[in-house]
Write an enzyme that holds these catalytic residues in place. Structure first.
Site, PDB file in Angstrom:
ATOM      1  N   CYS A  29      52.903   5.816 -55.983  1.00  0.00           N
ATOM      2  CA  CYS A  29      52.751   4.559 -56.724  1.00  0.00           C
ATOM      3  C   CYS A  29      51.633   3.714 -56.129  1.00  0.00           C
ATOM      4  CB  CYS A  29      54.058   3.762 -56.703  1.00  0.00           C
ATOM      5  SG  CYS A  29      55.464   4.566 -57.477  1.00  0.00           S
ATOM      6  N   CYS A  68      57.435   4.104 -52.722  1.00  0.00           N
ATOM      7  CA  CYS A  68      56.804   5.242 -53.407  1.00  0.00           C
ATOM      8  C   CYS A  68      55.324   5.322 -53.042  1.00  0.00           C
ATOM      9  CB  CYS A  68      56.985   5.091 -54.922  1.00  0.00           C
ATOM     10  SG  CYS A  68      56.038   6.263 -55.905  1.00  0.00           S
TER      11      CYS A  68
END
Length: 320
Positions: free
Chosen positions: A83, A80
């Site tokens: 993230c 991700c």
């Protein structure tokens, strides 16, 4: 990302998580006791403020700990990209806040039960657990000033409504090391302070003052872009704004407002895509207005972010 009022209306039922973890709790406690006995110097160390949590340790590391200090959960994954933008901010703030909250990091790929139990729709997703009750905070990467605002609100609610407040960790020397170093530029420090205090007009002017003396100051550019974004969305009705954009795809002002809301809500790709499409279907002054707003939003995220790199390529294709 819209800062949330800390209410229990969005609470997540953690009873299933608790039941699933009870069978492993005694083993975790025994392991912790052995570690404490063998710890020596480690036992005397300050509590960890950033911890990796799995399903087996959730009961002890999150639910039990939340009775003493607010626990902020960062749902993330290695693949991700957003993230990787948000997690370092949360980790740094956990150290800076020095015990007012604990950051629990949960890898969703390895902890599917927790991912499903919390009803996570996408990552990064940030929740808080206070006195065993879970509350959703926000989803998506977001500018640091807004993350701070949400954390401050969380800490205040935890203390006032639940009587849960963290304690400073470490001795005086450790705490002194955790305090952020004052910026070398007093004008920039004043701008940051105004932004953190919610004085958007004052922050905007202060950042402009810094840039007047130092036009290449990247930190001031980012701060100015963040402050101007927050000022633009202040007072907007999200439902009306999005409906207006959907009903009037050629209305540049409507698309700009919706893109700002996308950005604040953590939907960075949506904001970029909306403005690239607006540039593509407009011309003249309208096209230039949309292009300049897109460049401003690039500053909010940062030039090295892969989403910015991708959107720059898309913008170049529609322009040339």
């Amino acid at each position: 990302m819209q800062p949330r009022n800390m209410s229990m209306s969005g609470a997540v039922d953690l009873s299933a998580v608790k039941a699933a973890a009870e069978a492993k709790q005694k083993a975790e406690q025994a392991r912790a006791q052995r570690a404490a006995q063998q710890g020596g110097q480690q036992a005397a160390a300050a509590p960890r403020l950033v911890i990796d949590v799995d399903e087996a340790g959730f009961e002890q590391e999150v639910l039990q700990r939340s009775t003493e200090v607010p626990v902020v959960i960062d749902f993330w994954a290695e693949w991700c990209q957003p993230c990787k933008q948000l997690s370092p901010v949360l980790e740094r703030l956990a150290q800076e806040y020095a015990g007012k909250f604990v950051l629990a990091k949960i890898d969703v790929d390895r902890n599917q039960m927790l991912f499903q139990q919390f009803g996570v729709q996408g990552i990064p997703a940030v929740f808080a657990v206070i006195a065993g009750q879970a509350l959703p905070l926000f989803q998506g990467a977001a500018p640091e000033p807004q993350v701070r605002q949400v954390l401050d609100q969380l800490i205040e609610a935890a203390e006032q409504r639940f009587g849960v407040a963290g304690a400073p960790v470490g001795d005086g020397a450790q705490q002194a090391q955790q305090q952020p170093q004052p910026p070398s530029n007093p004008a920039l420090a004043a701008a940051h302070s105004a932004l953190d205090a919610g004085d958007l007009g004052g922050a905007i002017q202060a950042y402009k003052n810094v840039l007047a003396d130092d036009p290449a100051n990247q930190e001031a550019k980012v701060g100015l872009a963040q402050a101007e974004l927050l000022q633009r969305v202040r007072g907007l009705d999200p439902q009306q704004t999005r409906q207006a954009a959907a009903d009037n795809p050629k209305d540049v002002a409507a698309q700009l407002a919706a893109a700002d809301l996308d950005m604040v809500g953590g939907h960075v790709e949506d904001a970029f895509g909306r403005l690239v499409s607006t540039v593509q279907r407009t011309a003249g002054e309208d096209r230039d207005t949309a292009r300049l707003r897109l460049l401003e939003l690039f500053e909010v995220v940062g030039p090295e972010d892969p989403r910015v790199v991708s959107a720059r390529g898309a913008l170049a294709r529609v322009l040339f």
